[in-house]
Design a protein around this motif. Structure first.
Motif, PDB file in Angstrom:
ATOM      1  N   SER A  68       0.843  -1.193   0.000  1.00 11.17           N
ATOM      2  CA  SER A  68       0.000   0.000   0.000  1.00 11.17           C
ATOM      3  C   SER A  68       0.873   1.237   0.000  1.00 11.17           C
ATOM      4  CB  SER A  68      -0.895  -0.004   1.249  1.00 11.17           C
ATOM      5  OG  SER A  68      -0.101   0.143   2.418  1.00 11.17           O
ATOM      6  N   TYR A 105       0.217  -6.370   1.260  1.00 10.02           N
ATOM      7  CA  TYR A 105      -1.081  -7.040   1.184  1.00 10.02           C
ATOM      8  C   TYR A 105      -1.029  -8.067   0.057  1.00 10.02           C
ATOM      9  CZ  TYR A 105      -2.913  -3.225   4.038  1.00 10.02           C
ATOM     10  OH  TYR A 105      -3.125  -2.316   5.051  1.00 10.02           O
ATOM     11  N   ASP A 145      -3.518  -8.858  -2.705  1.00  7.36           N
ATOM     12  CA  ASP A 145      -4.777  -8.448  -3.314  1.00  7.36           C
ATOM     13  C   ASP A 145      -5.359  -9.628  -4.091  1.00  7.36           C
ATOM     14  OD1 ASP A 145      -4.291  -5.916  -2.353  1.00  7.36           O
ATOM     15  OD2 ASP A 145      -3.455  -5.172  -4.246  1.00  7.36           O
ATOM     16  N   ARG A 157      -3.615 -13.173   5.047  1.00 14.08           N
ATOM     17  CA  ARG A 157      -4.228 -13.077   6.370  1.00 14.08           C
ATOM     18  C   ARG A 157      -3.423 -13.869   7.394  1.00 14.08           C
ATOM     19  NH1 ARG A 157      -5.723 -17.003   9.751  1.00 14.08           N
ATOM     20  NH2 ARG A 157      -6.435 -18.171   7.942  1.00 14.08           N
ATOM     21  N   ARG A 215      -0.233 -11.941   8.243  1.00 12.75           N
ATOM     22  CA  ARG A 215      -0.505 -10.728   9.022  1.00 12.75           C
ATOM     23  C   ARG A 215      -0.837 -11.059  10.466  1.00 12.75           C
ATOM     24  NH1 ARG A 215      -3.383  -9.313   4.413  1.00 12.75           N
ATOM     25  NH2 ARG A 215      -5.332  -9.780   5.474  1.00 12.75           N
ATOM     26  N   ALA A 218     -12.520 -11.109   4.108  1.00  8.69           N
ATOM     27  CA  ALA A 218     -11.151 -10.633   4.292  1.00  8.69           C
ATOM     28  C   ALA A 218     -10.542 -10.115   3.005  1.00  8.69           C
ATOM     29  CB  ALA A 218     -10.291 -11.756   4.865  1.00  8.69           C
ATOM     30  N   LEU A 271      -9.731  -6.324   2.535  1.00  7.02           N
ATOM     31  CA  LEU A 271      -8.508  -5.722   3.048  1.00  7.02           C
ATOM     32  C   LEU A 271      -7.446  -5.835   1.965  1.00  7.02           C
ATOM     33  CD1 LEU A 271      -7.383  -4.453   5.657  1.00  7.02           C
ATOM     34  CD2 LEU A 271      -6.558  -6.727   6.281  1.00  7.02           C
ATOM     35  N   SER A 272      -7.134  -4.742   1.296  1.00  6.53           N
ATOM     36  CA  SER A 272      -6.249  -4.779   0.140  1.00  6.53           C
ATOM     37  C   SER A 272      -5.380  -3.538   0.102  1.00  6.53           C
ATOM     38  CB  SER A 272      -7.071  -4.880  -1.151  1.00  6.53           C
ATOM     39  OG  SER A 272      -7.746  -3.648  -1.411  1.00  6.53           O
ATOM     40  N   PRO A 329      -6.927  -0.150   2.260  1.00  5.03           N
ATOM     41  CA  PRO A 329      -6.539  -0.673   3.578  1.00  5.03           C
ATOM     42  C   PRO A 329      -7.641  -0.555   4.626  1.00  5.03           C
ATOM     43  CG  PRO A 329      -4.763   0.635   2.633  1.00  5.03           C
ATOM     44  CD  PRO A 329      -5.967   0.843   1.756  1.00  5.03           C
ATOM     45  N   GLU A 330      -8.560   0.418   4.442  1.00  2.00           N
ATOM     46  CA  GLU A 330      -9.662   0.595   5.393  1.00  2.00           C
ATOM     47  C   GLU A 330     -10.955  -0.053   4.896  1.00  2.00           C
ATOM     48  OE1 GLU A 330      -8.832   1.907   8.181  1.00  2.00           O
ATOM     49  OE2 GLU A 330      -6.831   2.464   7.468  1.00  2.00           O
ATOM     50  N   TYR A 368     -12.079  -3.172   4.687  1.00  3.36           N
ATOM     51  CA  TYR A 368     -12.728  -4.219   5.485  1.00  3.36           C
ATOM     52  C   TYR A 368     -13.577  -3.610   6.598  1.00  3.36           C
ATOM     53  CZ  TYR A 368     -13.433  -8.217   8.546  1.00  3.36           C
ATOM     54  OH  TYR A 368     -14.004  -9.185   9.334  1.00  3.36           O
ATOM     55  N   GLU A 369     -13.019  -2.654   7.310  1.00  4.33           N
ATOM     56  CA  GLU A 369     -13.761  -2.053   8.425  1.00  4.33           C
ATOM     57  C   GLU A 369     -14.981  -1.285   7.930  1.00  4.33           C
ATOM     58  OE1 GLU A 369     -13.000   0.986  12.197  1.00  4.33           O
ATOM     59  OE2 GLU A 369     -11.323   0.081  11.129  1.00  4.33           O
TER      60      GLU A 369
END
Length: 856
Positions: free
Chosen positions: A226, A232, A234, A336, A339, A664, A667-668, A672-673, A675-676
């Motif tokens: 990123s 990440y 992707d 995942r 991480r 999941a 999240l890439s 980066p945000e 997923y949330e």
């Protein structure tokens, strides 16, 4: 050549791989020797060929080697397992549906992957070499080719070694008298794996995977950093093929080699019980002996795979009392697994497992899996999972811990009196009597995961009916906790007084222990609220322990609660937290408590279903907020809406990271945000939309009352209680979730007359839209005592096939709007006709903002 640089593994990954297969301190067993060979297989100078017009075909994948040179790897057990190509080639990959095509387009700019490449590294376990044979030609400059590419091939070999081992370890011994290795050592024809790492002309280095034994057989993706420098993986696309659905027998126990670890399949070997005896030595060390009781549901394999922290060293593994081989394999960078700090550990059984067989495994391991964040404040799990784990299957746990005096230890399950002997053979060293504490915890029912935490805590308590709630917090926060800014106060002296120097006021550092009891009481209120609606709390007690950092984590009967959740209102003000984050911080205990129902008691089936756990737990906490603070509820929902509509530096909207069902994968490096914003924000909105639709449909009869209960039951709550009763102790899919809501679907929500929520699944759960709604051509016609209104509802800036249930309100001479019904907006433009009260002069679409529309 530039390609040589691009296809070489990044230095960080090379270092990781170099550590993956160190020179063993003991002679390797047969499986480890095979793994080491697979991890470093180079090119065979006698198998270098020109190649023209060769192709490889797998479901949805077509790879063409138009013109170039190809070198095959050296034999492993008489089989060719890889090849390296240099020249001109092309790959075509066709995703099967709109969700996957949009995902592909997000990362590559094209819905169907069509990319030319100049180099390719292939790894396979089947007859790929034979498939390419018709296109092979006489070799050219074989020695130079090997000199140039052999090192790259060896570096790349490790990534697929574990997956290939899973195939080759199952091959029968060489048939005596056979001279043809390929005939002598056949492999399972249903076990086919192909990994192509390609140097694209436009896209750079990327991967194509086909694995017939995975839950989702086709995947394409790319390791990428990123803008902040974080790595990440992707996942451009991942999906199942039609053939795989008809061929469940092909699914085996294999390592999750696909970087997204997206596969989900019925576990052929089920862990029925864990018995763990752990010695904890703060601040970092843990040594453990773990006994697992396994039930073989589908036999035929010698190969078992577990996740375990990369910081724990396995010393030995036994199966039914006999030492067996094991292999520690590092996770692919950016995934995942990597991480989270975990790697894979493969256990090789001496004989293939037989259906119905019961196996006892014993692991002995140790290492620094605990992180210290401050005096008396530890983080268990900061460096990966602390016991050999095979997934989220419901399992019984019997946990025994040895730890020093002065510390408090909490774990999943219920504490057992110390008069009961620990369940493992390990005994407390008599020399340690008086110098260590002993605690034992046993799960009250099968649970998906187990955890523990250790600290020097102050205890707070509260009661929720028969459920005891305990909070454990330290006197201080972690070392890197933000410090409240100082304030300079200027004091104006009286005219006759000398100048007074300014006073610097520094707020005191937060002390979670001061707020421990208040957090326990808030959690107890949440338990009472949820129990009244969703059924009894699943466990006899709940412990909440302080966790350093902004994240919290729930376990059955145990919550790791962020230090931020222990802040008092004044401490949040001192830290200048914005109103939304202040509210969300206060909701964390209720959110994690809701996971005791949604996530722990009722689990999710695959990564595509995980959204319901986060979304529903979050929405339940917001239901609690809505009753006490409606304005705060609206404020949080508006934040989620705005988050989805925010743009990154490249002008991409966060909502376009994908639908909630990508899990999941959201999240890439691009988002980066993502997923949330989507798994929490959009998922919360989806449950609010469901609840609002059901509530409107039931408005006419005022809701139904459950006999013997004081609470007026709304349809949403009734469905959730039904969900809990039907699926407690099980994992469910998104389809099963929606089917429960659809069972009592009122007529007004039956799109095209069907008692189904497929329209909601297709457009909203599997979609990313934030539509804009507007009325056009509204006409009022009054005849006698009846007023009929007609018009059009337009959905703008959205998918052409989006279906939305839109609440319509009438506004008459007064200012109070009246609900008159729901209309299905189908696509861009839909007509409607409704009966409205006399005197109505205006219609309002969704005035209470119950639909996830674009910000106004």
């Amino acid at each position: 050549m530039a390609a040589a640089v691009c296809l070489s593994i990044p230095s960080s990954l090379r270092a990781q791989n170099a550590q993956a297969a160190p020179a063993p301190t003991r002679p390797p067993g047969p499986a480890e020797a095979l793994y080491l060979q697979l991890s470093s297989t180079g090119l065979d100078a006698s198998r270098i060929f020109g190649v023209r017009g060769a192709s490889l075909d797998r479901p949805s994948i077509h790879i063409t080697l138009e013109d170039g040179t190809i070198g095959f790897t050296k034999d492993v057990l008489g089989k060719i397992t890889g090849a390296f190509f240099e020249g001109d080639g092309e790959v075509l990959l066709v995703p099967p549906n709109d969700v996957e095509r949009k995902s592909m387009s997000l990362f590559t700019g094209m819905a169907i992957l069509e990319e030319r490449f100049s180099t390719a590294y292939f790894r396979f376990n089947d007859n790929t070499a034979a498939e390419l044979q018709p296109g092979l030609r006489a070799p050219q400059d074989a020695r130079d080719f090997v000199t140039h590419w052999d090192g790259t091939a060896r570096n790349l070999a490790q990534a697929d070694a574990m997956r290939l081992l899973a195939t080759l370890i199952e091959m029968p011994p060489v048939v005596r008298g056979s001279t043809d290795p390929a005939v002598a050592r056949p492999t399972d024809p249903e076990d086919r794996m192909l990994h192509a790492r390609l140097q694209g002309n436009q896209l750079g280095v990327f991967d194509i995977f086909y694995d017939s034994t995975a839950g989702e057989q086709v995947e394409a993706g790319q390791a990428k950093r990123s803008e902040a420098g974080n790595m990440y993986y992707d996942v451009w696309t991942s999906f199942s093929t039609p053939y795989a659905a008809r061929n469940e027998a092909a699914q085996k126990d294999i390592p999750q080699t696909l970087p997204a670890e997206t596969g989900s399949r019925e576990d052929p070997i089920l862990v029925r019980r864990y018995v763990i005896d752990a010695h904890v030595n703060p601040p970092k060390e843990l040594d453990a002996e773990v006994n697992l009781e396994l039930d073989v549901r589908r036999g035929g394999s010698r190969f078992l795979v577990f996740e375990l922290s990369r910081f724990l060293k396995v010393n030995s593994v036994e199966a039914d009392g006999t030492a067996v081989e094991f292999i520690h394999n590092p996770a692919a960078e950016g995934t995942r697994l990597a991480r989270s700090g975990d790697d894979l550990v493969a256990v090789i059984l001496p004989e293939p497992a037989i259906k119905g067989q019961k196996i006892r495994l014993r692991f002995v391991y140790g290492g620094e899996v605990i992180a210290e964040a401050g005096k008396g404040l530890l983080y268990v799990g900061a460096r990966g999972i602390w016991y050999p784990n095979r997934g989220m299957a419901m399992t019984d746990f019997d946990l025994t811990f040895h730890y020093p005096p002065g510390w408090t230890l909490l774990a999943t399950g219920r504490p057992v009196a110390l008069t009961q002997a620990p369940a493992t053979s390990a005994q407390t060293n008599p020399q340690n009597a008086g110098t260590e504490q002993l605690a034992r915890w046993i799960s009250e029912r099968p649970i998906p995961v187990a955890g523990f935490n250790l600290g020097k805590y102050v205890r707070g308590t509260a009661q929720a009916g028969n459920v005891t709630v305990e909070t454990y917090a330290t006197a201080g926060v972690e070392r890197d906790f933000p410090q409240a800014p100082s304030q300079v106060i200027h004091i104006d002296p009286k005219p006759s007084q000398p100048q007074i120097p300014p006073v610097v006021m520094t707020p005191p550092a937060p002390s979670p222990a001061r707020n421990a009891t208040a957090v326990a009481e808030a959690t107890a209120r949440a338990i009472r609220y949820y129990s009244d609606r969703f059924g009894p709390f699943p466990y006899s007690q709940l412990a909440l322990t302080q966790l350093p950092g902004p994240e919290s984590q729930g376990w059955p009967g145990l919550v790791f609660l962020s230090s931020y959740a222990f802040l008092t209102p004044q401490e949040r003000v001192d830290l200048h937290m914005n109103p939304e984050n202040t509210l969300l911080g206060e909701l964390v205990p209720a959110h994690e408590t809701a996971h005791q129902w949604w996530g722990d008691l009722v689990a999710w089936s695959t990564y595509r279903d995980q959204w319901f756990s986060e979304g529903l737990a979050n929405y339940c906490s917001l239901m609690l907020l809505q009753e006490s603070n409606p304005a705060g509820f609206r404020q949080i929902m508006e934040k989620y809406r705005n988050d989805l509509a925010s743009e990154n530096k490249h002008g991409n909207f966060t909502k376009d990271a994908g639908p909630v069902t990508l899990g999941a994968r959201l999240l890439s490096s691009h988002f980066p945000e993502g997923y949330e914003a989507i798994s929490y924000g959009r998922a919360t909105w989806l449950f609010h939309m469901l609840r609002s639709m059901l509530q409107d449909a039931a408005a006419e009869d005022g809701g139904k009352k459950d006999p013997g209960r004081k609470i007026v039951e709304e349809p949403f709550v009734r469905s959730l209680r039904k969900l809990r009763e039907r699926y407690e102790g099980k994992a469910i899919s998104t389809r099963e979730l929606l089917d429960v809501f659809a069972e009592d679907l009122p007529k007004s929500l039956r799109y095209e007359g069907k008692a189904s929520l497929d329209w909601f699944l297709d457009g909203w759960i599997n979609g990313t839209s934030l539509p804009q709604l507007e009325l056009q051509g509204v006409k009022f016609v009054t005849k006698g005592n009846t007023t009929i209104v007609s018009g059009l509802i337009r959905q703008k800036n959205t998918a052409e096939d989006l279906v939305t249930s839109v609440p319509v309100y009438a506004l008459s001479s007064g200012r109070t709007s009246v609900f008159v019904g729901r209309v299905f907006a189908d696509g861009v433009e839909s007509s409607f006709r409704l009966s409205v009260p006399l005197g109505t002069h205006k219609l309002l679409l969704d005035p209470n903002e119950t639909i996830l529309t674009a910000p106004k």
